[in-house]
Design an enzyme around this catalytic site. Structure first.
Site, short mmCIF file in Angstrom:
data_model
loop_
_atom_site.label_atom_id
_atom_site.label_comp_id
_atom_site.label_asym_id
_atom_site.label_seq_id
_atom_site.Cartn_x
_atom_site.Cartn_y
_atom_site.Cartn_z
N ASP A 1 8.51 15.18 56.68
CA ASP A 1 9.15 15.13 58.07
C ASP A 1 8.86 16.39 58.99
O ASP A 1 8.92 16.24 59.91
CB ASP A 1 10.95 14.32 58.23
N HIS B 1 0.42 16.86 55.81
CA HIS B 1 0.03 17.96 54.78
C HIS B 1 -1.40 17.49 54.25
O HIS B 1 -1.81 16.39 54.15
CB HIS B 1 1.43 16.44 53.55
N GLY C 1 2.50 9.91 60.91
CA GLY C 1 1.27 11.12 61.14
C GLY C 1 2.09 12.51 60.22
O GLY C 1 2.12 13.81 60.32
N LYS C 2 2.08 11.48 58.52
CA LYS C 2 3.09 12.78 57.77
C LYS C 2 1.92 13.58 57.41
O LYS C 2 1.84 14.70 56.43
CB LYS C 2 4.82 12.57 57.04
N VAL C 3 0.77 12.35 56.32
CA VAL C 3 0.10 12.32 55.51
C VAL C 3 -1.29 12.04 55.70
O VAL C 3 -1.92 11.11 56.18
CB VAL C 3 0.32 12.41 53.96
#
Ligand SMILES: NC(=O)c1ccc[n+]([C@@H]2O[C@H](COP(=O)([O-])OP(=O)(O)OC[C@H]3O[C@@H](n4cnc5c(N)ncnc54)[C@H](O)[C@@H]3O)[C@@H](O)[C@H]2O)c1
Length: 347
Positions: free
Chosen positions: A254, A269, A297-299
């Site tokens: 997050d 990430h 939209g995190k990794v």
């Protein structure tokens, strides 16, 4: 009649990844299929994170890993600049790492025990591992003692874990040579425990807060999230090496969204590896795939790999591979702890 001593005889030994060059084995696994090839790819991605000079590496830890013999492995990652920040459960850092730093051990047991008899003897069981409950109580009380010694105000868990390192330093050092909390303290690697009261420290808190009802130490969980996000903003490029799921996994994923809220265009990430036994069918956080995290939209999806394996099997292979590849030898410590102590952080 068996006594406590009869049960607490054989100590769990932590695996030493430095002693086993697994590179040829993991390379051969890359020519196979299924989990072997997944694991080989994950090991390669972890090595890539280490080689990437711009990348800050965050290790997330859940499950009962240290009682199972994986503590020295994490100690070696910290000591050899293979990880720059840790997000963990409290059980791992306090009930297991700090507990062993106080001189206590985990013991080989069996899942086929008479648990009523174990309870009578004050022995706690984690699957095939035994712990002396009386020693855990000392750990709880030591946490209370540390909280009693601090200025009474809210702290982030990172600040408190730092104080635990300082406590070990000021009390003759840890009783073992592989304490993760102490290594992180010495190497300026911040440790975050976002659910810090859910472990032995929580028992320490209730002792401390009951004894000091008006002015006491407490946890500022929002500060934890802000501080971890500040690491993301400082590092920009990040890679995550995740063991198990739980709160540490989500908290760390997050920070990309949090960074995006504070500053536009924070990168996702760049690298991500997760070792887990979780089953994707339950739609839960622990089991969610890294591809799924990409939809949030995190990794990024270029260098991500799930490895479906129990951690005691897969973690020594992935970490051991990266250790013996030696890319860490050219890597500078990032010392993100200094972000919060006003000292200069390497960029
Ligand atoms: N584990 C303990 O013995 C223990 C003891 C005291 C307190 N707690 C507290 O309980 C809370 C939850 O702990 P948790 O997040 O570790 O819960 P958990 O053990 O349920 O682990 C979370 C997920 O990680 C994965 N996982 C766990 N162990 C694994 C392994 N060996 N190999 C691969 N995947 C694995 C599973 O998908 C699991 O659902 C924490 O706040 C912790 O401090 C745990």
């Amino acid at each position: 009649m068996a006594t406590k001593k009869d049960f607490l005889k054989e100590v769990i030994q932590h695996i030493d990844i430095k002693k086993h060059d697994v590179v040829p084995l993991v390379d051969s696994m890359g020519e196979m299929a299924f989990s072997a090839r997944d694991l080989n790819r994950a090991a390669g991605i972890y090595d890539k994170m280490i080689k990437d000079k711009e990348c800050g590496i965050i290790l997330t830890l859940a499950g009962s890993l240290f009682s199972a013999g994986l503590k020295k492995l994490v100690f070696d990652l910290v000591n050899n600049n293979m990880v720059d920040a840790i997000v963990s459960t409290g059980a791992l850092m306090i009930d297991q790492d700090f507990f062993e730093a106080l001189g206590y051990k985990h013991y080989k047991g069996t899942p086929f025990s008479d648990d009523n008899f174990l309870r009578e003897l004050h022995i706690d069981r984690i699957y095939d591992t035994y712990i002396d409950e009386d020693e855990l109580r000392v750990c709880d009380e030591t946490c209370a003692k540390i909280f009693n010694s601090l200025e009474p105000h809210p702290y982030s868990s990172r600040e408190l874990l730092w104080e635990f390192g300082k406590y070990l330093e000021n009390n003759g050092g840890p009783k073992v040579d592989d304490s993760v909390i102490y290594a992180a303290y010495k190497k300026n690697v911040p440790i975050f425990v976002p659910a810090f009261s859910d472990c032995s420290a929580g028992f320490g808190f209730i002792i401390h807060q009951t004894q000091n009802p008006d002015k006491h130490v407490s946890i500022d969980s929002a500060k934890d999230f802000l501080e971890l996000t500040q690491i993301k903003l400082k590092s920009r490029e990040t890679g995550i090496f995740m063991i198990g799921g739980g709160v540490p996994k989500n908290f760390t994923q997050d920070i990309v969204v949090a960074a995006d809220i504070l500053e536009e265009d924070a990168p996702m990430h760049k690298y991500a590896v997760q070792i887990t036994v979780a089953d994707v069918r339950d739609g839960a956080l622990s089991s969610s795939t890294l591809k799924e995290a990409s939809s949030w939209g995190k990794v990024e999806t270029t260098f991500e790999q799930m490895v479906y394996s129990e951690a005691t099997v897969a973690m020594p292979l992935v970490a051991g591979y990266a250790y013996h590849k030696g890319s860490w030898k050219d890597r500078k410590p990032r010392e993100f702890q200094k972000l919060f102590t006003k000292e200069t952080v390497a960029s």
